[in-house]
Design an enzyme around this catalytic site. Sequence first.
Site, PDB file in Angstrom:
ATOM      1  N   HIS A 159       0.833  -1.218   0.000  1.00 10.02           N
ATOM      2  CA  HIS A 159       0.000   0.000   0.000  1.00 10.02           C
ATOM      3  C   HIS A 159       0.867   1.267   0.000  1.00 10.02           C
ATOM      4  CE1 HIS A 159      -3.451  -2.530   0.433  1.00 10.02           C
ATOM      5  NE2 HIS A 159      -3.130  -2.916   1.651  1.00 10.02           N
TER       6      HIS A 159
ATOM      7  N   ASP B  64      -5.057  -8.249  -3.378  1.00  7.84           N
ATOM      8  CA  ASP B  64      -5.327  -7.960  -1.972  1.00  7.84           C
ATOM      9  C   ASP B  64      -6.674  -8.499  -1.494  1.00  7.84           C
ATOM     10  OD1 ASP B  64      -5.165  -6.947   0.587  1.00  7.84           O
ATOM     11  OD2 ASP B  64      -5.296  -4.845   0.035  1.00  7.84           O
TER      12      ASP B  64
HETATM   13 ZN   LIG Z   1      -3.465  -6.790   2.640  1.00  5.72          ZN
END
Ligand SMILES: [Zn+2]
Length: 443
Positions: free
Chosen positions: A249, A300
């Site tokens: 991220h 994800d």
């Molecule tokens: Zn994750």
Amino acid sequence: MESGVLIEVSGGRIASLQADSAPGDAVVLDGLVIPGLANAHSHAFHRALRGATQLGGGTFWTWRETMYRVAAALTPDEYLELARAVYAEMALAGITCVGEFHYLHHAPGGVTYDDPNAMGEALIEAAAQAGIRITLLDTCYLSSGFGAPPDETQLRFSDGSGEAWAERVSGLKERDHARVGAAVHSVRAVPADQLGVIGAWAAQRNAPIHAHVSEQPAENEGCLAAYGVTPTRLLADRGLLGPRTTAVHATHLTSEDIALLGGSATTVCMCPTTERDLADGIGPAREVQDAGSPLSLGSDSQAVIDLFEEARAMELNERLRTRRRGHWTADALLRAATVDGHASLGWPEAGTLEVGALADLVTISLDSVRTAGSLGSVRTAGSFDSGRTAGPLHGAETAVFAATSADVSDVVAGGRVIVRRGVHQLVPDVAGALRQALARVAS
Ligand SMILES: [Zn+2]
């Protein structure tokens, strides 16, 4: 790009590449052939949330409550069945290697299974049954936040200490299709004094180490309050950044954070379809890459499983932010989805079409309604032979900016055909497998 390329495979690796060869009895791969895709950040069980979490509004934190309800119930048998179907869905999308960021280790209440790695073993077996490779990023998760004890659901995640985590993970054996890496769930979930244990375990094995970093401003605020530094600075101070490390991220960074990640050649894994789904924000992907970080991509939360969508989303997010076009070429975006993704998962021998590389080949159909008329780009085929049509050269651009996972026709992983003409060769009815596994999880 070239057409009519004969790719010979030996021992799962590319033995030769010959242009303008007759296909002979080679398997013809009719379309644009690219290297296998690496899904560098996955939580397989989040697939159970698809759709269900799209009701109403909320934030990352309200989404997490729903996710925890699924996590609370899953057994190793259910997880094998679910992950097998999810990894088969990934195979259909051209993914030949998954980085599974795995923290659901123990039975409800934190009770250790007879095999303490029963859940991790289920994931490794699931990847084998789906025909793809896996790096099990076994994740340390000890705290509900900066040292506070784990809550009820998080008891399933916690080993109690970094040392206990290391002892359990050391029991996992690598296999031809499976490697083991380390992960720090986040600086929220792993107290600072435990970070060194995880770093040392990975360093000893030259293994990859991944961590969620600054996905939420609240994590930055908590870290500053607890330690007086940002999450990135904390990881740097504890020796956890470097070329084997991937920061996942990296959405809310300071300029010092960007310099620390880039200067240490830490990979940054962007998960744009999840970050936009969870209203996280847009990470500074261009800036971290300019500072020295390779980029990788991950599905994800499995909001969708489509690495073409992840790749173009990274570029298109940047366009919206800057109101300028062209921050990455299509080739550079594919690099993140292939060779740099594989490297971040500890498979440096994968992700390229060259002699000696693992024979992972993904064919993108160039005659679907989305891709027709992109003019051939190349049709490649291999002992495997790439098709015959020479043509204009916008194949990579079409793949990244218009194709979807539905345009993947054939997938070869380590020289083995796992998807042929859109049909998974090991899991013939992937939709049915997903339906069945998800019904079991929901019941
Ligand atoms: Zn994750």
